[in-house]
Design an enzyme around this catalytic site. Structure first.
Site, mmCIF file in Angstrom:
data_model
loop_
_atom_site.group_PDB
_atom_site.id
_atom_site.type_symbol
_atom_site.label_atom_id
_atom_site.label_comp_id
_atom_site.label_asym_id
_atom_site.label_seq_id
_atom_site.Cartn_x
_atom_site.Cartn_y
_atom_site.Cartn_z
ATOM 1 N N SER A 279 1.198 2.318 6.847
ATOM 2 C CA SER A 279 1.269 3.758 6.641
ATOM 3 C C SER A 279 2.490 4.141 5.813
ATOM 4 C CB SER A 279 1.337 4.487 7.990
ATOM 5 O OG SER A 279 2.615 4.307 8.594
ATOM 6 N N ASP A 280 2.318 5.159 4.989
ATOM 7 C CA ASP A 280 3.498 5.816 4.458
ATOM 8 C C ASP A 280 4.262 6.362 5.649
ATOM 9 O OD1 ASP A 280 5.383 6.939 2.794
ATOM 10 O OD2 ASP A 280 3.942 8.022 1.561
ATOM 11 N N PHE A 281 5.544 6.598 5.479
ATOM 12 C CA PHE A 281 6.359 6.979 6.618
ATOM 13 C C PHE A 281 5.857 8.280 7.255
ATOM 14 C CE2 PHE A 281 10.556 4.493 6.161
ATOM 15 C CZ PHE A 281 9.842 3.344 5.884
ATOM 16 N N ALA A 283 2.943 8.879 8.360
ATOM 17 C CA ALA A 283 1.562 9.220 8.022
ATOM 18 C C ALA A 283 0.564 8.722 9.063
ATOM 19 C CB ALA A 283 1.199 8.649 6.659
#
Length: 789
Positions: A279-281, A283
């Site tokens: 995941s993007d941070f 997300a």
């Protein structure tokens, strides 16, 4: 302008009956048993067969998983949290399998938080080279620096399409065209992973603006998702990328990191992706993301969050993975087999890059890993400079032309007052020359060749006088200093970056496409008194130059983009002709902002209010829109001048000697829809194997050595519903004065295909295909017809 050349009649597509009688059909590339042995760079689309390397990695991973406890497995899927570790993302060690943990770090143009690393040109500049060899070389050097610092996973490249001209982080990616972005991403990944760092391609999917990135839904139709925004990710899978980063936004109403349609069905089933999704941070929005395709949650422990985040959308205390995931597995909400699959994929990425060989013993951020990479950075930067205008023999500069000296005007020419501050604020401070955008996609500048410094060194070596007027808000002083100078170089800029930082009234995305810091007035003031005013633009993307571009005293314009640490050195190389400019626009420069097909969508105006962004322009992104709507741009996609001239002639189009020869090929040739499942894997290599060869003669007719960027644009039959012109091939060809060569470009079955939303596969439309070869999307030099029957 369209220049039509005589066509040597081409052989038609091979018919289905001939496939089996000829026994033809190109086999996949020889199996790659290691990811560090990629195929050579080529203008031909290929599918390297990394299946043997993946099989070996999975075999090791399965052995390791059998030894792991539930706690071990959950630990591998969950980061330790922001600030809880040396790296931006951190996965703890697991003693039961002798796993030392993972260090995951930004970013796509440099290893962001560490000194003694190279800040390369950004993605948008890299794409502007249209040069696969340079793109690959940058990827190799970039990967070597991450690996040298002990980083297992590099967050890059970014292959997000520049859908809007003011998108905050579009500069991290490779421009506005899916084919160019796909080729640049493909070469970058092959380069990075050959240096034994795991590449992490991002952001999947629909992250094309920074404003309200946690709140918006990118609503993209199926065909557009496949042909435009998905294409670069498909090429990343072909390159054997080990990991994919899902985005913060929603796609068609469902958050990316919990979106079964795009992660399990599109990425894994259709494209055959074998790596893991992280995941993007912040997300990761639910524990159920684990069954919908997410393998790793970053930063993990949300209790470590130190930036303000609305509690309406981010749980500030508990991680959705970690102990919560363990409980979900225990109570059966998440099947134990699903957790095993997640862990297997993560470990397979580690084994794929042979990171279990003892080389990665932990982060070493103080280590100097630059080697000779400044040379690569300088070459890429110089090749990315785009000459937009050149009159009055203004460029290249020579000592003889500069007898009355040079004026350098504008603060963008000078060095920042503090490299540490620029890096600490990741480029957001409006201080000095613009070498990068801001945010996690930027880098830490250990050194920076500012334009004024490099120009001064060159002037002193030549015995040329040089002076400066750097106050952007005092154009009168610059004008006074420009009187009588042989050349006046005016520097202007425009920047953007990541969502959590604001600069010059630009929050995340740019507010407009105007030059910052009174730039237009500076150009006009200097050009009013100096007939040889040369404008140098450092910008993250398109910029409005209508206020002065037609001024006859503006003799030359160079778009330098955001070239990284070698900015000034690369600029001097181009201005003085050591390097003949060969950069080409990876996006369209319009005459006004409203000419573009899409703008940043501010929704309700409340960053915490969920809203939808309809991608109503569909396939008509950038130049496709300008062509379809008959809008004249200021400078079209693919445009760029040279100090020399090139002629194109003798076009021939022929069928490849290795035509399609498989069940898939037979169906496709018959006009039937070919199912999309596993469309990027080695089994599908025949679909991505050249079947049409386009050859032509290219000659340097000028007096300077230089590189030309021939571009092939395919025109689909009207039945296809495609844009008027679509880039399908390009190359970079260097020639000496008077030298000529035969250039070969190839097209594959995929080149001629559109996505069939009903049949859920790729299909060749019926009707006649034509093509142009030329110097830009509107400067066509050769024309040909490709018969389809």
């Amino acid at each position: 302008m369209r220049f039509l050349a005589h066509l040597s009649l081409a052989a038609p597509f091979v018919n289905a009956a001939s496939l089996y009688s000829s026994g033809a059909g190109r086999s996949p590339l020889a199996a790659r048993t290691t990811i560090s042995n990629p195929p050579a760079t080529s203008s031909s689309s290929t599918v390297p067969d990394f299946s043997a390397a993946w099989d070996a990695a999975y075999a090791k991973a399965k052995v390791a998983v059998a030894k792991m406890s539930l706690t071990d497995k959950v630990t591998l899927t969950t980061g330790t949290g922001l600030g809880a570790g040396t790296c931006s993302g951190n996965i703890p060690a697991i003693s039961s399998i002798n796993f030392p943990g993972l260090c995951l770090e930004d970013g796509p143009m440099a290893m962001r938080p560490a000194n003694f690393s190279t800040v390369f040109p950004a993605g948008v500049n890299t794409a502007a080279t249209f040069n696969r060899q340079l793109i690959r070389a940058r990827g190799v050097a970039l990967g070597a620096e991450f690996a040298g610092k002990g980083v297992n996973v590099a967050f890059g490249p970014s292959v997000q399409i520049a859908r809007t001209p003011t998108g905050g982080r579009s500069w991290e990616g490779f421009g506005a065209d899916p084919f160019l972005s796909g080729e640049a991403g493909y070469e970058t990944i092959l380069g990075m992973q050959s240096s034994k760092v795991q590449a992490n391609v991002k952001h999947f999917l629909g992250k094309y603006q920074e404003f309200a990135r946690f709140s918006e839904s990118s609503d993209i139709d199926d065909r557009t998702a496949h042909e435009i925004y998905g294409h670069p990710f498909m090429r990343a899978v072909m390159a054997g990328v080990s990991s994919v980063m899902c985005a913060e936004n929603r796609v068609n109403g469902t958050y990316s990191c919990g979106n079964d349609e795009i992660q399990n069905k599109l990425l894994r089933k259709e494209w055959g992706f074998r790596g893991y999704v992280l995941s993007d941070f912040l997300a990761n929005r639910a524990t159920s993301d684990a069954v919908n395709g997410l393998d790793m949650s970053l930063p993990g422990n949300a209790a470590q969050v130190t930036i303000p985040v609305s509690s309406a959308y981010i749980d500030p205390v508990n991680s959705y993975f970690g102990s919560t995931l363990a409980s979900a597995v225990t109570n059966g909400t998440v099947p134990a087999s699903q957790l095993d699959a997640m862990v297997t994929r993560i470990l397979a990425g580690w084994y794929l890059l042979n990171q279990d060989n003892g080389q990665f013993t932990g982060p070493q951020y103080t280590k100097d890993v630059r080697a000779d990479h400044a040379t690569v950075a300088r070459q890429v930067a110089a090749a990315s400079h785009i000459l937009l205008k050149n009159t009055k023999n203004a460029l290249p500069l020579t000592k003889a032309k500069l007898g009355n000296g040079i004026l350098v005007a504008g603060s963008d020419a000078r060095a920042p007052s503090s490299l540490w501050l620029i890096s600490a604020y990741v480029g957001a401070l409006n201080d000095g020359t613009l070498a990068m955008g801001w945010g996690s996609g930027a880098g830490t500048l250990t050194t920076l060749a500012a334009p004024l410094d490099s120009l001064t060194t060159k002037a002193q070596a030549d015995g040329t006088t040089i002076s400066a007027a750097l106050d952007d808000w005092n154009p009168a002083a610059a004008a006074a200093a420009a009187v009588g100078k042989s050349a006046a170089l005016v520097f202007i800029k425009s920047a953007s970056g990541e969502g959590h930082i604001r600069a010059q009234l630009n929050s995340r995305c740019r507010s407009n496409i105007s030059a910052w810091n009174n730039g237009d007035n500076m150009v006009k003031a200097v050009a009013a008194v100096n007939p040889n005013t040369i404008v140098i633009i450092h910008s993250v993307g398109t910029i409005d130059m209508e206020a002065w571009i037609n001024n006859p005293n503006v003799s030359a314009v160079v778009l330098a983009g955001i070239p990284g640490q070698e900015s000034g050195n690369a600029l001097v190389d181009v201005l003085y002709g050591t390097v003949n400019p060969s950069g080409r626009l990876p996006y369209t420069i319009a005459k006004q902002l409203s000419d573009y097909p899409a703008q940043v969508n501010h929704g309700t105006g409340d960053i915490n209010g969920l809203f939808s962004i309809p991608y109503s322009e569909k396939l008509l992104v950038d130049y496709r829109h300008f062509d379809a709507k008959n809008i004249t741009p200021r400078f079209e996609f693919g445009y760029g001048l040279s100090y020399t001239y090139f002629s194109y002639s003798a076009l021939t189009i022929t069928r490849s000697i290795q035509p399609l020869g498989s069940t898939l090929g037979t169906k496709w040739l018959a006009g039937l829809t070919v199912p999309g499942a596993s469309s990027s894997t080695a089994a599908w290599s025949v679909f991505h194997t050249p079947i049409v060869t386009v050859k032509f003669n290219l000659k340097n007719t000028g007096i300077y050595a230089g590189s030309e960027i021939p571009q092939l644009y395919l025109h689909f039959p009207s039945s296809a519903g495609e844009p008027p012109s679509v880039l399908k091939a390009f190359d970079s060809i260097k020639l000496n004065p008077g030298q000529n060569t035969t250039v070969t470009l190839t097209l594959t079955a995929h080149s001629f295909s559109v996505w069939d939303t009903v049949g859920q596969g790729w299909k060749r439309p019926s009707g006649q295909f034509t093509l142009h070869v030329g110097a830009s999307s509107r400067d066509f030099r050769l024309y040909g017809v490709v018969p389809t029957n």
